[in-house]
Design a protein around this motif. Sequence first.
Motif, PDB file in Angstrom:
ATOM      1  N   UNK A   1       0.840  -1.210   0.000  1.00 33.20           N
ATOM      2  CA  UNK A   1       0.000   0.000   0.000  1.00 33.20           C
ATOM      3  C   UNK A   1       0.866   1.247   0.000  1.00 33.20           C
ATOM      4  N   UNK A   2       1.933   1.249   0.796  1.00 30.16           N
ATOM      5  CA  UNK A   2       2.814   2.417   0.898  1.00 30.16           C
ATOM      6  C   UNK A   2       3.485   2.725  -0.439  1.00 30.16           C
ATOM      7  N   UNK A   3       4.033   1.703  -1.098  1.00 29.72           N
ATOM      8  CA  UNK A   3       4.731   1.935  -2.359  1.00 29.72           C
ATOM      9  C   UNK A   3       3.764   2.349  -3.466  1.00 29.72           C
ATOM     10  N   UNK A   4       2.544   1.780  -3.460  1.00 27.14           N
ATOM     11  CA  UNK A   4       1.537   2.204  -4.442  1.00 27.14           C
ATOM     12  C   UNK A   4       1.232   3.684  -4.273  1.00 27.14           C
ATOM     13  N   UNK A   5       0.982   4.100  -3.049  1.00 29.01           N
ATOM     14  CA  UNK A   5       0.636   5.501  -2.805  1.00 29.01           C
ATOM     15  C   UNK A   5       1.799   6.435  -3.120  1.00 29.01           C
ATOM     16  N   UNK A   6       3.027   6.009  -2.845  1.00 31.21           N
ATOM     17  CA  UNK A   6       4.179   6.849  -3.155  1.00 31.21           C
ATOM     18  C   UNK A   6       4.358   7.007  -4.660  1.00 31.21           C
ATOM     19  N   UNK A   7       4.168   5.914  -5.397  1.00 26.42           N
ATOM     20  CA  UNK A   7       4.259   6.007  -6.854  1.00 26.42           C
ATOM     21  C   UNK A   7       3.148   6.869  -7.430  1.00 26.42           C
ATOM     22  N   UNK A   8       1.956   6.769  -6.873  1.00 25.93           N
ATOM     23  CA  UNK A   8       0.855   7.609  -7.342  1.00 25.93           C
ATOM     24  C   UNK A   8       1.177   9.090  -7.149  1.00 25.93           C
ATOM     25  N   UNK A   9       1.836   9.415  -6.062  1.00 24.79           N
ATOM     26  CA  UNK A   9       2.226  10.811  -5.837  1.00 24.79           C
ATOM     27  C   UNK A   9       3.297  11.243  -6.836  1.00 24.79           C
ATOM     28  N   UNK A  10       4.107  10.289  -7.302  1.00 23.17           N
ATOM     29  CA  UNK A  10       5.148  10.613  -8.287  1.00 23.17           C
ATOM     30  C   UNK A  10       4.570  10.875  -9.684  1.00 23.17           C
ATOM     31  N   UNK A  11       3.385  10.378  -9.931  1.00 26.02           N
ATOM     32  CA  UNK A  11       2.637  10.615 -11.158  1.00 26.02           C
ATOM     33  C   UNK A  11       3.103   9.756 -12.328  1.00 26.02           C
ATOM     34  N   UNK A  12       4.362   9.737 -12.636  1.00 32.07           N
ATOM     35  CA  UNK A  12       4.810   9.015 -13.823  1.00 32.07           C
ATOM     36  C   UNK A  12       4.513   9.812 -15.088  1.00 32.07           C
ATOM     37  N   UNK A  13       4.176   9.093 -16.162  1.00 35.72           N
ATOM     38  CA  UNK A  13       3.923   9.728 -17.462  1.00 35.72           C
ATOM     39  C   UNK A  13       2.647  10.561 -17.397  1.00 35.72           C
ATOM     40  N   UNK A  14       2.716  11.809 -17.895  1.00 35.90           N
ATOM     41  CA  UNK A  14       1.546  12.683 -17.910  1.00 35.90           C
ATOM     42  C   UNK A  14       0.517  12.214 -18.931  1.00 35.90           C
ATOM     43  N   UNK A  15      -0.749  12.542 -18.684  1.00 35.72           N
ATOM     44  CA  UNK A  15      -1.872  12.207 -19.560  1.00 35.72           C
ATOM     45  C   UNK A  15      -1.810  10.725 -19.965  1.00 35.72           C
ATOM     46  N   UNK A  16      -1.786   9.851 -18.978  1.00 36.11           N
ATOM     47  CA  UNK A  16      -1.533   8.430 -19.257  1.00 36.11           C
ATOM     48  C   UNK A  16      -2.586   7.740 -20.110  1.00 36.11           C
ATOM     49  N   UNK A  17      -3.836   8.165 -20.014  1.00 34.18           N
ATOM     50  CA  UNK A  17      -4.898   7.471 -20.751  1.00 34.18           C
ATOM     51  C   UNK A  17      -4.770   7.639 -22.259  1.00 34.18           C
ATOM     52  N   UNK A  18      -4.074   8.688 -22.712  1.00 33.12           N
ATOM     53  CA  UNK A  18      -3.913   8.911 -24.150  1.00 33.12           C
ATOM     54  C   UNK A  18      -2.468   8.732 -24.588  1.00 33.12           C
ATOM     55  N   UNK A  19      -1.622   8.249 -23.677  1.00 31.16           N
ATOM     56  CA  UNK A  19      -0.227   8.002 -24.022  1.00 31.16           C
ATOM     57  C   UNK A  19      -0.101   6.710 -24.818  1.00 31.16           C
ATOM     58  N   UNK A  20       0.836   6.690 -25.778  1.00 29.27           N
ATOM     59  CA  UNK A  20       1.093   5.463 -26.532  1.00 29.27           C
ATOM     60  C   UNK A  20       1.589   4.346 -25.614  1.00 29.27           C
TER      61      UNK A  20
END
Length: 299
Positions: free
Chosen positions: A110-129
């Motif tokens: 749970x902790x690592x999931x929440x930390x990664x979610x805060x990091x965001x990753x790739x922007x606009x993921x739903x339309x990313x290739x």
Amino acid sequence: NTRNQLKKMMVAVLLSAATLLIYLQEIDRCEAYALSPLTFTSSTTNTKANNLNPLSRSKAFSVKMTSTSSADSTSSGAVSDDDNTNKFLEDQLIREIETGNRLGSSSNVVKFIEQLEECRGIDRPAVSDVVEGRWRLIHTTNASTSSPIQRKAVDASKYAIYQDIKPDNNNVLIVSQVVKFSNDAELCVDALASTSSRPLPELTAREETGKILGLNILGVSLVGEDAKPKFPDRSDSRIDFVFDEGNFVFGQFKIPYPVPFRLPFMRDNVKGWIDITYLSDRLRISRGNKGTTFVLLKE
């Protein structure tokens, strides 16, 4: 007459769902005695070995923690601090999941999931290739609000589960849920999907929670205010979908999935969405409309 027809249809759906649950339970019982009725190839041992532990293959994705030494920087090129942090957290999350099972929800997971979610990753993921392709499920919370059939399939951790996201020949985005029983047997449920880059007019907001005659048959969905994204400020993070067709596939034979997705009065009940709360080129975290959290690895 219409009311009576609806009642008969609901009874048929209930009976079909109950039959499928009994069938899945029989599969589990047979697997316990190494007598899976879904193994059709001669390479039974290898097939079972691959299906018994779908998490084991994720080790190929696990990498050593990124070194900050100048030698590594020189050999691999410049890497930002954010990339290093994300990769470190991804490695930690994958390792933590591998120590348990697909349904394990330790405090560290749970902790690592929440930390990664805060990091965001790739922007606009739903339309990313990057989001397109085959993703393998390695973790899910399997909420009680998901459908009984979904919970039963996920509980059977011996089976690999995939999510395919790709456009069809008409450029309609398709999200497919695939449960692999063996090399020649699988359940595939396809959903028509909609994003800002590939909008689907049919996909208006879901209105009902999905209970049928007060029962949780197809899962209970968040609706209205409860359906707002966890991170409302992040644009293009949601994929809306509506389930459209499902089949059990045994080699060249198909058996229809026992839910009439295309009946007009069922259409709202089979709508859903996934919010992509973190995306990289190898790992995706999503939260679904039934309160379930998913962690998937890119194949």
